[in-house]
Write a protein that holds these residues in place. Structure first.
Motif, PDB file in Angstrom:
ATOM      1  N   VAL A   1      -2.102  13.920  -7.064  1.00 52.15           N
ATOM      2  CA  VAL A   1      -0.724  13.521  -6.193  1.00 52.15           C
ATOM      3  C   VAL A   1      -1.278  12.430  -5.211  1.00 52.15           C
ATOM      4  O   VAL A   1      -2.439  12.432  -4.636  1.00 52.15           O
ATOM      5  N   TYR A   2      -0.479  11.501  -4.926  1.00 50.99           N
ATOM      6  CA  TYR A   2      -0.669  10.631  -4.145  1.00 50.99           C
ATOM      7  C   TYR A   2       0.213  10.291  -2.948  1.00 50.99           C
ATOM      8  O   TYR A   2       1.337  10.949  -2.909  1.00 50.99           O
ATOM      9  N   SER A   3      -0.121   9.869  -1.850  1.00 50.13           N
ATOM     10  CA  SER A   3       0.423   9.730  -0.792  1.00 50.13           C
ATOM     11  C   SER A   3      -0.032   8.530  -0.082  1.00 50.13           C
ATOM     12  O   SER A   3      -0.912   8.116  -0.079  1.00 50.13           O
ATOM     13  N   VAL A   4       1.087   7.852   0.671  1.00 47.17           N
ATOM     14  CA  VAL A   4       0.883   6.712   1.357  1.00 47.17           C
ATOM     15  C   VAL A   4       0.009   6.876   2.544  1.00 47.17           C
ATOM     16  O   VAL A   4       0.693   7.703   3.491  1.00 47.17           O
ATOM     17  N   THR A   5      -0.721   6.298   2.975  1.00 44.67           N
ATOM     18  CA  THR A   5      -1.709   6.207   4.306  1.00 44.67           C
ATOM     19  C   THR A   5      -0.773   5.483   5.471  1.00 44.67           C
ATOM     20  O   THR A   5       0.040   4.705   4.977  1.00 44.67           O
ATOM     21  N   ARG A   6      -1.148   5.981   6.560  1.00 43.93           N
ATOM     22  CA  ARG A   6      -0.540   4.907   7.669  1.00 43.93           C
ATOM     23  C   ARG A   6      -0.746   3.487   7.534  1.00 43.93           C
ATOM     24  O   ARG A   6       0.015   3.037   7.780  1.00 43.93           O
ATOM     25  N   ARG A   7      -2.033   3.256   7.156  1.00 40.65           N
ATOM     26  CA  ARG A   7      -2.389   1.758   6.894  1.00 40.65           C
ATOM     27  C   ARG A   7      -1.290   1.063   5.638  1.00 40.65           C
ATOM     28  O   ARG A   7      -0.642   0.113   5.760  1.00 40.65           O
ATOM     29  N   GLY A   8      -1.086   1.974   4.478  1.00 41.40           N
ATOM     30  CA  GLY A   8      -0.321   1.600   3.642  1.00 41.40           C
ATOM     31  C   GLY A   8       1.251   1.447   3.910  1.00 41.40           C
ATOM     32  O   GLY A   8       2.011   0.547   3.651  1.00 41.40           O
ATOM     33  N   ARG A   9       1.554   2.240   4.805  1.00 44.10           N
ATOM     34  CA  ARG A   9       3.130   2.058   5.386  1.00 44.10           C
ATOM     35  C   ARG A   9       3.148   0.908   6.375  1.00 44.10           C
ATOM     36  O   ARG A   9       4.393   0.318   6.147  1.00 44.10           O
ATOM     37  N   ARG A  10       2.396   0.855   6.977  1.00 44.19           N
ATOM     38  CA  ARG A  10       2.013  -0.417   7.914  1.00 44.19           C
ATOM     39  C   ARG A  10       2.272  -1.874   7.175  1.00 44.19           C
ATOM     40  O   ARG A  10       2.811  -2.865   7.235  1.00 44.19           O
ATOM     41  N   GLU A  11       1.267  -1.854   6.061  1.00 48.20           N
ATOM     42  CA  GLU A  11       1.339  -3.089   5.039  1.00 48.20           C
ATOM     43  C   GLU A  11       2.681  -3.168   4.363  1.00 48.20           C
ATOM     44  O   GLU A  11       3.042  -4.253   4.136  1.00 48.20           O
ATOM     45  N   ILE A  12       3.350  -1.910   4.104  1.00 48.34           N
ATOM     46  CA  ILE A  12       4.618  -2.084   3.397  1.00 48.34           C
ATOM     47  C   ILE A  12       5.662  -2.885   4.307  1.00 48.34           C
ATOM     48  O   ILE A  12       6.385  -3.971   3.993  1.00 48.34           O
ATOM     49  N   GLU A  13       5.685  -2.308   5.728  1.00 51.30           N
ATOM     50  CA  GLU A  13       6.320  -2.906   6.624  1.00 51.30           C
ATOM     51  C   GLU A  13       6.276  -4.201   6.933  1.00 51.30           C
ATOM     52  O   GLU A  13       7.160  -5.034   7.163  1.00 51.30           O
ATOM     53  N   ASP A  14       5.030  -4.683   6.888  1.00 60.01           N
ATOM     54  CA  ASP A  14       4.707  -6.085   7.324  1.00 60.01           C
ATOM     55  C   ASP A  14       5.165  -6.832   5.860  1.00 60.01           C
ATOM     56  O   ASP A  14       5.545  -7.869   6.244  1.00 60.01           O
ATOM     57  N   ARG A  15       5.032  -6.466   4.751  1.00 53.05           N
ATOM     58  CA  ARG A  15       5.348  -7.042   3.484  1.00 53.05           C
ATOM     59  C   ARG A  15       6.967  -7.349   3.666  1.00 53.05           C
ATOM     60  O   ARG A  15       7.338  -8.516   3.195  1.00 53.05           O
ATOM     61  N   ARG A  16       7.655  -6.243   4.126  1.00 57.80           N
ATOM     62  CA  ARG A  16       9.226  -6.521   4.104  1.00 57.80           C
ATOM     63  C   ARG A  16       9.577  -7.596   5.071  1.00 57.80           C
ATOM     64  O   ARG A  16      10.430  -8.248   4.838  1.00 57.80           O
ATOM     65  N   LYS A  17       8.817  -7.542   6.423  1.00 52.36           N
ATOM     66  CA  LYS A  17       9.267  -8.537   7.292  1.00 52.36           C
ATOM     67  C   LYS A  17       8.956  -9.920   6.728  1.00 52.36           C
ATOM     68  O   LYS A  17       9.555 -10.717   7.058  1.00 52.36           O
ATOM     69  N   TRP A  18       7.778 -10.154   6.032  1.00 51.50           N
ATOM     70  CA  TRP A  18       7.445 -11.291   5.580  1.00 51.50           C
ATOM     71  C   TRP A  18       8.151 -11.863   4.504  1.00 51.50           C
ATOM     72  O   TRP A  18       8.993 -13.094   4.751  1.00 51.50           O
ATOM     73  N   GLU A  19       8.858 -10.967   3.476  1.00 52.45           N
ATOM     74  CA  GLU A  19       9.884 -11.207   2.626  1.00 52.45           C
ATOM     75  C   GLU A  19      11.148 -11.645   3.152  1.00 52.45           C
ATOM     76  O   GLU A  19      11.887 -12.615   2.796  1.00 52.45           O
ATOM     77  N   SER A  20      11.587 -11.005   4.271  1.00 51.27           N
ATOM     78  CA  SER A  20      12.741 -10.996   4.751  1.00 51.27           C
ATOM     79  C   SER A  20      13.081 -12.643   5.429  1.00 51.27           C
ATOM     80  O   SER A  20      14.085 -13.068   5.550  1.00 51.27           O
ATOM     81  N   GLN A  21      12.035 -12.959   5.980  1.00 50.26           N
ATOM     82  CA  GLN A  21      12.300 -14.326   6.343  1.00 50.26           C
ATOM     83  C   GLN A  21      12.463 -15.496   5.475  1.00 50.26           C
ATOM     84  O   GLN A  21      13.191 -16.290   5.696  1.00 50.26           O
ATOM     85  N   TYR A  22      12.111 -15.008   4.230  1.00 51.68           N
ATOM     86  CA  TYR A  22      12.641 -15.983   3.107  1.00 51.68           C
ATOM     87  C   TYR A  22      13.989 -15.801   2.311  1.00 51.68           C
ATOM     88  O   TYR A  22      14.423 -16.472   1.818  1.00 51.68           O
TER      89      TYR A  22
END
Length: 94
Positions: free
Chosen positions: A67-88
């Motif tokens: 079973v896999y779970s997203v780490t705190r770092r993983g959630r932060r990376e997803i959030e940062d990626r979504r912000k980066w994508e949204s600017q474009y």
């Protein structure tokens, strides 16, 4: 996240979106999206890479199921990626 392949990023996103992400559930979701079969030899080494990068944690549900779970770092990376994508693409989708 910049050092992940697109497939590894998709693994992380799918794991984040499932209630109890295990290998076969992640595989099923990606096969539906990609519309092609994903072999275990591709799936599990890439999941292990995402785990090794500290974005997912791997645990055991039973003797045969990880079973896999997203780490705190993983959630932060997803959030940062979504912000980066949204600017474009923000103007496209409003």
């Amino acid at each position: 996240m910049y050092d992940l392949t697109g497939f590894q990023r998709d693994l992380l996103y799918v794991a984040a979106g499932l209630d109890e992400p295990h290998g076969l559930a992640i595989k099923d979701e990606l096969e539906n999206y990609y519309e092609t079969e994903i072999h275990h030899g591709r799936l599990y080494p890439n999941l292990d890479t995402v785990v090794d990068k500290g974005l997912l944690e791997k645990g055991q549900k039973d003797r045969r199921t990880n079973v896999y779970s997203v780490t705190r770092r993983g959630r932060r990376e997803i959030e940062d990626r979504r912000k980066w994508e949204s600017q474009y693409v923000e103007d496209i989708f409003g």
